[in-house]
Design an enzyme around this catalytic site. Structure first.
Site, short mmCIF file in Angstrom:
data_model
loop_
_atom_site.label_atom_id
_atom_site.label_comp_id
_atom_site.label_asym_id
_atom_site.label_seq_id
_atom_site.Cartn_x
_atom_site.Cartn_y
_atom_site.Cartn_z
N ARG A 105 -3.76 -16.97 4.21
CA ARG A 105 -4.13 -17.28 2.82
C ARG A 105 -4.36 -18.77 2.58
O ARG A 105 -4.05 -19.30 1.51
CB ARG A 105 -3.05 -16.74 1.86
CG ARG A 105 -3.05 -15.21 1.78
CD ARG A 105 -2.04 -14.71 0.77
NE ARG A 105 -0.69 -15.08 1.19
CZ ARG A 105 0.36 -15.14 0.38
NH1 ARG A 105 0.22 -14.85 -0.90
NH2 ARG A 105 1.55 -15.48 0.84
N LYS A 128 -6.50 -19.35 -0.54
CA LYS A 128 -5.74 -19.21 -1.80
C LYS A 128 -4.95 -20.48 -2.07
O LYS A 128 -4.94 -21.01 -3.18
CB LYS A 128 -4.79 -18.02 -1.66
CG LYS A 128 -3.78 -17.89 -2.78
CD LYS A 128 -2.63 -16.98 -2.35
CE LYS A 128 -1.53 -16.94 -3.38
NZ LYS A 128 -1.90 -16.15 -4.55
N LYS A 176 -13.21 -4.03 -12.22
CA LYS A 176 -13.16 -3.57 -10.85
C LYS A 176 -14.55 -3.42 -10.22
O LYS A 176 -15.46 -2.92 -10.84
CB LYS A 176 -12.44 -2.22 -10.78
CG LYS A 176 -10.94 -2.34 -10.89
CD LYS A 176 -10.30 -1.02 -11.19
CE LYS A 176 -10.40 -0.09 -10.03
NZ LYS A 176 -9.61 -0.49 -8.86
N GLU A 221 14.45 -2.77 -14.10
CA GLU A 221 13.75 -2.92 -12.81
C GLU A 221 13.98 -4.27 -12.13
O GLU A 221 13.11 -4.74 -11.39
CB GLU A 221 12.24 -2.65 -12.99
CG GLU A 221 11.94 -1.26 -13.55
CD GLU A 221 10.44 -0.97 -13.70
OE1 GLU A 221 9.63 -1.59 -13.01
OE2 GLU A 221 10.10 -0.11 -14.54
N CYS A 240 -1.53 2.12 -18.00
CA CYS A 240 -1.84 0.92 -18.77
C CYS A 240 -3.33 0.64 -18.79
O CYS A 240 -3.81 -0.33 -18.23
CB CYS A 240 -1.08 -0.29 -18.28
SG CYS A 240 -0.74 -0.29 -16.54
N HIS A 246 0.21 -8.85 -22.37
CA HIS A 246 -0.48 -9.72 -21.42
C HIS A 246 -0.55 -11.16 -21.92
O HIS A 246 -1.00 -12.04 -21.19
CB HIS A 246 -1.90 -9.20 -21.17
CG HIS A 246 -1.90 -7.80 -20.63
ND1 HIS A 246 -1.86 -6.70 -21.46
CD2 HIS A 246 -1.87 -7.31 -19.37
CE1 HIS A 246 -1.85 -5.61 -20.73
NE2 HIS A 246 -1.85 -5.94 -19.46
N CYS A 262 2.76 -2.22 -21.92
CA CYS A 262 3.11 -2.11 -20.50
C CYS A 262 4.47 -2.76 -20.28
O CYS A 262 5.13 -3.16 -21.25
CB CYS A 262 2.02 -2.81 -19.66
SG CYS A 262 2.13 -2.46 -17.89
#
Ligand code: GLN
Ligand code: ZN
Length: 768
Positions: free
Chosen positions: A18, A21, A114, A492, A651, A702, A734
């Site tokens: 990466r 990146k 997408k 979580e 979502c 978001h 979400c």
């Protein structure tokens, strides 16, 4: 030269480790200068070209490399700059380029979406009816020259074709399509002529839109466009490239005035092969045969693909008319297995990432040119490796296979109808009218991530880590109670990622160290490999859920990731059907659901945020996919008692194609996104009367913004115009893992207050 050639459609940008990146993110953070950044990415780009040459690829793509996204590159090349970023620049600066992709302090980024049915996201070009495209700078020419001057490589420039580019853009009316296309064509001609004059022999023009069902009049658009390009650039070989499915209207497509056609013979295998058989392949064109899976990580079965290529050779006009390629750009697979030192050999030997796939193309090409004997050894080796995995215990779990063989054809069903369950659950849970809940995760703070690192590095003992997770859970149970939420979650905190967490605990999964692929911009994901029979080993979530439930009288939802989402976010074995893998995962999850029920967890949420994205591109395959998805979900969930409440979460808000499937999941409650998409979804429920529990998100998670009580009330009230208040839940869009606690807590307080006020206004009675 009458030889078969090997070719590549596109190479991963991100680097073996990466590096790309890292360079991007350092540059964005101002940690390296622009010059250093450009020097670093140039070095990477050249190293990728060199690597492909060393592997022996004949036609090496140039221009596929990008600093963010190849659709954005094409838009910028033709001056398709959204107004809010348009500074009248002739040559678009890096700053403007990245602003379009990422936004800046004054303007919101362009939308991303997408790329067909992949997990790659492109930047949606914004065009208006009045847009006047112009060439900002022929980046393809610069990249072509760079490869030639620095490495002596005569590359194959790659560009998104004009029809696909326009079809993927937004902001113009369909009546303007033709005039916009006509203004683009001369620009493509100019770009291509400059490439030809610099010595390019082939260009690859990507028109993946050809695999989507196109009406007949759009085919004439293709004819016109490619005739113009052909006439405008005589002497340059145009390769029209398609991928991800079979082309529709094959007969027409092969008549287009181009020199070569690229077909996906993996993901569009059946359709394309059948078309070749039925209609033949024109002798005057080159067939770029995409026989190596560019979207999955397994070795190609060299023996059978070689036989297939030999048959294709007969269909084409001779060796020089055949090119061996991956099925699509290798952007969608990791770079190399070379650095994977920890994988079990039986698995590693069956894997093939980008570099290894190119080597396969080269081997197959060699066999076609020199005869099968020349690659006999490679074929033997390949067969041995594939067989070893096939025969290993991983793929021969008798118990799982027996369970799979005993599945009923009919959908598994809950013992009672929804109506009956609703009554039973109402009595059991005694929830208020318009109950409030959240989607599952709470902030993954610095401390939470640090705790995971501490455990991984051995700086913390397992006991220390478990205690930390417990404390964090207890803290948030208290927070939720104080806020007054009705149905709680454990938060979580123990999960890094909602698929990886389960993959690590189930049999049949493996994890790479460097198997990253680009998702969007600099964001990369490292999908798990589902390589064996999936099986449940021991409870995965019971400890955390039961602990959370022990702290409160309010119901705590158990939290699982669904079979379809686990599948869609992994690289999956291709030796058995998709339905079989769905069902293997579902059978494993069923045991987990059962364990939760046994532990007296009475509400269980099974998330399916990726259900929609797995929809096949072709209309005629959609129903089969949805059937299998619904079957697997019900297999995992529907055996529970009537007083156990099954939730799911998704979502996104485009439900047009899947609403029947959503209903067929037969969950007691579904929560879906609605606030971010500004209530678009509500229209779907005007037509479709949904009769089970449902929560449409009233809070866009978001953004760091804290929505006001009134705002959330208005979302809820809008939804209540089309949904039954007796079935309605109040929740965010979400999970909250990316938010900070100081954003989350006040927002949830407002949400609960909004619920109280709407209850008041509706007279509090509807729930009785
Ligand atoms: N339960 C998950 C969470 O809250 C759901 C995530 C998702 O939908 N992507 O994070
Ligand atoms: Zn979600």
């Amino acid at each position: 030269m009458t030889q078969v050639r090997s070719s590549n459609l596109g190479y991963p940008r991100i680097g073996e480790k990466r590096e790309w990146k890292k360079a991007l993110e350092q540059f964005w953070a101002g940690k390296i200068s622009k010059d250093d950044f450009l020097a670093t990415v140039k070095k990477l780009r050249l190293s990728y070209l060199k690597k492909q040459r060393d592997i022996g690829v004949d036609l090496i793509p140039v221009g596929d490399f990008s600093l963010y996204d190849h659709v954005l590159d094409t838009a910028v090349l033709f001056g398709l700059i959204p107004d809010r970023f348009n500074k009248g620049e002739q040559k678009i600066s890096l700053e403007t380029y990245f602003s379009i992709a990422r936004g800046n302090k004054d303007a919101e980024a362009s939308e991303m979406t997408k790329w067909f049915n992949t997990n790659y996201h492109y930047i949606v070009p914004e065009i208006s009816n009045e847009t006047k495209p112009f060439i900002t700078e022929n980046r393809l020419l610069a990249l072509f020259k760079e490869a030639k001057d620095e490495l002596g490589i005569v590359g194959k420039p790659v560009i998104v074709g004009p029809v696909t580019l326009l079809k993927l853009s937004k902001g113009y009316d369909s009546e303007a399509f033709s005039s916009l296309l006509h203004s683009l064509i001369p620009l493509y001609i100019q770009v291509l002529n400059e490439l030809k004059n610099a010595g390019a022999e082939w260009v690859q023009i990507d028109e993946p839109i050809l695999v989507k069902s196109l009406p007949a009049e759009e085919l004439s658009v293709f004819r016109e466009t490619y005739q113009a390009l052909k006439d405008g650039v005589p002497g340059l070989n145009l390769l029209l490239q398609t991928y991800f499915e079979a082309v529709d209207n094959y007969e027409e497509v092969i008549k287009l005035p181009v020199d070569g056609i690229g077909l996906d013979l993996v993901h569009g295998r059946e359709g394309n092969l059948k078309a070749i058989k039925t209609f033949g392949f024109p002798e005057d064109k080159v067939l770029a045969a995409g026989v190596i899976d560019g979207r999955n990580v397994w070795k190609t079965d060299l023996s059978s693909v070689f036989a297939e290529l030999e048959a294709l050779l007969d269909a084409t006009g001779g060796k020089e008319k055949l090119i061996v390629t991956p099925s699509c750009s290798l952007l969608h697979v990791p770079v190399t297995i070379e650095n994977e030192e920890e994988l079990e050999p039986v698995l590693k030997n069956a894997l093939s990432f980008a570099d290894e796939k190119l080597a396969e193309a080269v081997t197959l090409t060699k066999g076609l040119n020199e005869g099968k004997a020349a690659i006999e050894k490679a074929i033997k080796e390949n067969q041995k490796d594939l067989l070893a995995l096939q025969e290993s215990a991983h793929r021969n779990n008798k118990e799982v296979q027996k369970e799979l063989n005993h599945l009923e054809k009919n959908f598994p069903s809950r013992p009672g109808s929804f109506k009956l369950r609703q009554q039973i659950q109402k009595d059991a849970f005694q929830l208020p009218f318009l109950p409030t809940t959240t989607i599952g995760s709470f902030p993954q703070t610095k401390e939470v991530r640090q705790a995971r690192r501490n455990l991984r590095k051995g700086e913390w003992s397992k006991e220390q880590y478990d205690q930390f997770i417990k404390d964090e859970t207890a803290r948030w149970i208290k927070i939720q109670e104080d806020i007054g939420i009705d149905v709680l979650v454990h938060g979580e905190f123990e999960r890094n990622d909602m698929v990886e967490y389960f993959g690590e605990k189930l049999a049949g999964f493996a994890f790479t160290r460097f198997g990253w692929v680009q998702s969007y911009g600099s964001r990369c994901v490292k999908p798990p490999l589902i390589f064996g029979d999936v099986a449940w080993k021991a409870p995965m979530t019971v400890k955390e859920s039961a602990y959370a439930q022990s702290l409160t009288k309010k119901p705590v939802k158990g939290m699982l990731t669904g079979p379809v989402t686990i599948y869609n976010w992994s690289f999956v074995r291709n030796d058995i059907s998709q339905a079989d893998v769905f069902n293997q995962i579902a059978l494993a999850l069923k045991k987990e659901v059962h364990a939760l029920e046994e532990a007296d967890i009475r509400m269980i949420q099974v998330d399916e945020p990726a259900l929609r994205e797995g929809l096949p591109l072709k209309e005629d395959k959609k129903a089969g996919y949805l059937h299998d998805a619904v079957y697997a979900f019900r297999l995992a969930t529907s055996f529970v008692n009537n007083d156990t409440q099954i939730h799911t979460h998704m979502c996104y808000s485009e439900f047009d194609e899947i609403i029947d499937a959503i209903d067929a999941l037969d969950t007691d409650v579904i929560s879906i996104e609605a606030a971010r998409s500004h209530g678009e979804i509500i229209a779907a429920f005007e037509d479709f009367k949904y009769k089970k529990g449902i929560g449409l998100g009233v809070y866009d998670i978001h953004s760091p913004r804290i929505p006001s009580v009134d705002e959330m009330k208005s979302y809820a009230k809008r939804a209540l115009q089309v949904l039954d208040p007796k079935l309605f839940w109040i929740n965010p869009d979400c999970g909250l893992k990316t938010r900070k606690p100081e954003e989350t807590i006040p927002a949830l307080k407002n949400m609960v207050e909004a619920a109280h006020e709407v209850r008041e206004e509706l007279g509090n009675k509807v729930g009785e």
